[in-house]
Design an enzyme around this catalytic site. Structure first.
Site, PDB file in Angstrom:
ATOM      1  N   ALA A  33       0.855  -1.178   0.000  1.00  0.00           N
ATOM      2  CA  ALA A  33       0.000   0.000   0.000  1.00  0.00           C
ATOM      3  C   ALA A  33       0.898   1.237   0.000  1.00  0.00           C
ATOM      4  O   ALA A  33       2.088   1.140   0.317  1.00  0.00           O
ATOM      5  CB  ALA A  33      -0.890  -0.008   1.235  1.00  0.00           C
ATOM      6  N   GLN A  39       1.185   3.563   2.054  1.00  0.00           N
ATOM      7  CA  GLN A  39       1.805   3.801   3.362  1.00  0.00           C
ATOM      8  C   GLN A  39       2.535   2.557   3.881  1.00  0.00           C
ATOM      9  O   GLN A  39       2.710   2.381   5.089  1.00  0.00           O
ATOM     10  CB  GLN A  39       0.760   4.278   4.381  1.00  0.00           C
ATOM     11  N   SER A  40       2.989   1.713   2.990  1.00  0.00           N
ATOM     12  CA  SER A  40       3.652   0.472   3.395  1.00  0.00           C
ATOM     13  C   SER A  40       4.959   0.730   4.142  1.00  0.00           C
ATOM     14  O   SER A  40       5.868   1.403   3.626  1.00  0.00           O
ATOM     15  CB  SER A  40       3.937  -0.356   2.142  1.00  0.00           C
ATOM     16  N   ASN A  41       5.059   0.171   5.344  1.00  0.00           N
ATOM     17  CA  ASN A  41       6.325   0.229   6.092  1.00  0.00           C
ATOM     18  C   ASN A  41       7.369  -0.674   5.441  1.00  0.00           C
ATOM     19  O   ASN A  41       8.565  -0.374   5.470  1.00  0.00           O
ATOM     20  CB  ASN A  41       6.101  -0.232   7.538  1.00  0.00           C
ATOM     21  N   ALA A  62       7.661  -1.273   2.231  1.00  0.00           N
ATOM     22  CA  ALA A  62       8.220  -0.574   1.070  1.00  0.00           C
ATOM     23  C   ALA A  62       9.246   0.468   1.522  1.00  0.00           C
ATOM     24  O   ALA A  62      10.336   0.573   0.949  1.00  0.00           O
ATOM     25  CB  ALA A  62       7.087   0.082   0.270  1.00  0.00           C
TER      26      ALA A  62
END
Ligand SMILES: *Cc1c(COP(=O)(O)O)cnc(C)c1O
Length: 320
Positions: A71, A73-75, A77
């Site tokens: 997503a 807001q992926s941590n 990523a």
């Protein structure tokens, strides 16, 4: 099998949380927090332990570019972007949707750009199609002469889960009589690794709504029977990306008793699940309980307005 490449300093600390424990009705020495949010890389979080194995495999394969999905807001990523920066690899992040103003410039996206990652916006459509888009991106990179390495969604695969077999072993060395480890269940690799180290009976996963079949997902990664797993599904609310008031209330209690900040998507849900487990007797006084703080703080800054509004309204009531 390739080796991992260290991206942080281990072990992470484990700390008593007596005021939060008392608030929950536990004894002074029952509740501990495993501080996997304190990572040396990119703001820290649980994805660092998994990424150590993926960058090891990428390096063994001679890759020059890391590609992953998530997503906006992926941590995971964000930490892939940081790992690439640390190792001198290019990073391409494949996100659903389009770069609209709301999503741009907040939370993890700010850090992704600081770390120099490129974002490929996959457009609208089923998130299950993201993996295919990521494979197309890899194909295109190969055509341009790059050597991409694709890291799975959330860093969850048997390889990534090894990072949390190690994390679970750290907890056992720090608190040998641990009875429960409470963890947010997203893409499932973290819980799967903990189950590998601690056994299914000691790990309580709190489903965050990121996958359709949480127990089957973890069971597949851990190689155990889904029926043996302890999974709570009562903290998803209206869905993965939607803030849920009991979660914000749990975040507020943790912050106000221990000065610990949780995020509204993962660790806040895990804490609300711990509260619920104590309420319904799944976890009780006299049982040593570890809450895995898996990071996610930047994600809080992807939702600041809603968090501020809800927590201010809660603050005008008495804490529960
Ligand atoms: C990804 C994530 C989790 C969940 O871990 P999975 O291995 O995907 O289940 C928990 N907490 C935070 C902060 C995360 O970013």
């Amino acid at each position: 099998m390739s080796d991992k490449i260290a991206l942080s300093t281990w072990p992470t600390p484990i700390e008593r949380a007596p005021r939060l424990g008392a608030e929950l009705g536990l004894r002074e020495d029952d509740l501990w927090i495993k501080r996997d949010d304190l990572g040396g890389l990119g703001g820290g979080g649980n994805k660092v332990r998994k990424l150590e194995w993926f960058v090891g495999a990428a390096s063994a394969a001679g890759a020059d570019t890391l590609v992953t999905t998530g997503a906006a807001q992926s941590n995971h990523a964000r930490l892939t972007a940081a790992a690439g920066a640390r190792l001198g690899l290019d990073v391409v992040l494949v996100f659903p949707g389009t770069p609209d103003r709301a999503a741009h410039g907040s939370g993890n996206l700010v850090l992704d750009s600081l770390f120099g990652a490129r974002v490929h916006w996959a457009g609208e459509g089923a998130p299950s199609g993201l993996g295919r888009v990521a494979e197309d991106v890899c194909e295109q990179l190969r055509g341009e002469g790059a050597r991409p390495f694709l890291i799975p969604f959330g860093g969850s695969s048997p390889l990534g889960a090894r990072g949390y077999v190690e994390g679970g072993q750290e907890v056992l060395a720090q608190l040998p009589d641990v009875a429960h480890v409470v963890v947010a269940l997203g893409s499932g690799g973290t819980m799967a690794g903990l189950v590998g180290a601690l056994g299914a009976e000691r790990v309580l996963g709190v489903h965050c709504g990121a996958v359709d079949e949480p127990a089957a997902t973890v069971a597949g990664l851990a190689g155990v029977d889904p029926g043996s797993l302890r999974v709570r599904t009562d903290q998803v609310g209206a869905g993965y990306g939607v803030l849920h008031e009991p979660v914000l209330a749990a975040m507020r209690t943790a912050a106000a008793t221990e000065g610990i900040v949780l995020d509204p998507v993962y660790t806040g849900r895990a804490m609300a699940g711990l509260f619920a487990a104590v309420r319904d007797g799944d976890i009780g006084p006299g049982q040593r309980t570890v809450f895995l703080h898996s990071g996610g703080l930047p994600g809080l800054f992807g939702h600041t307005e809603t968090v501020h509004r809800t927590v201010s309204a809660l603050s005008s009531r008495k804490p529960s």
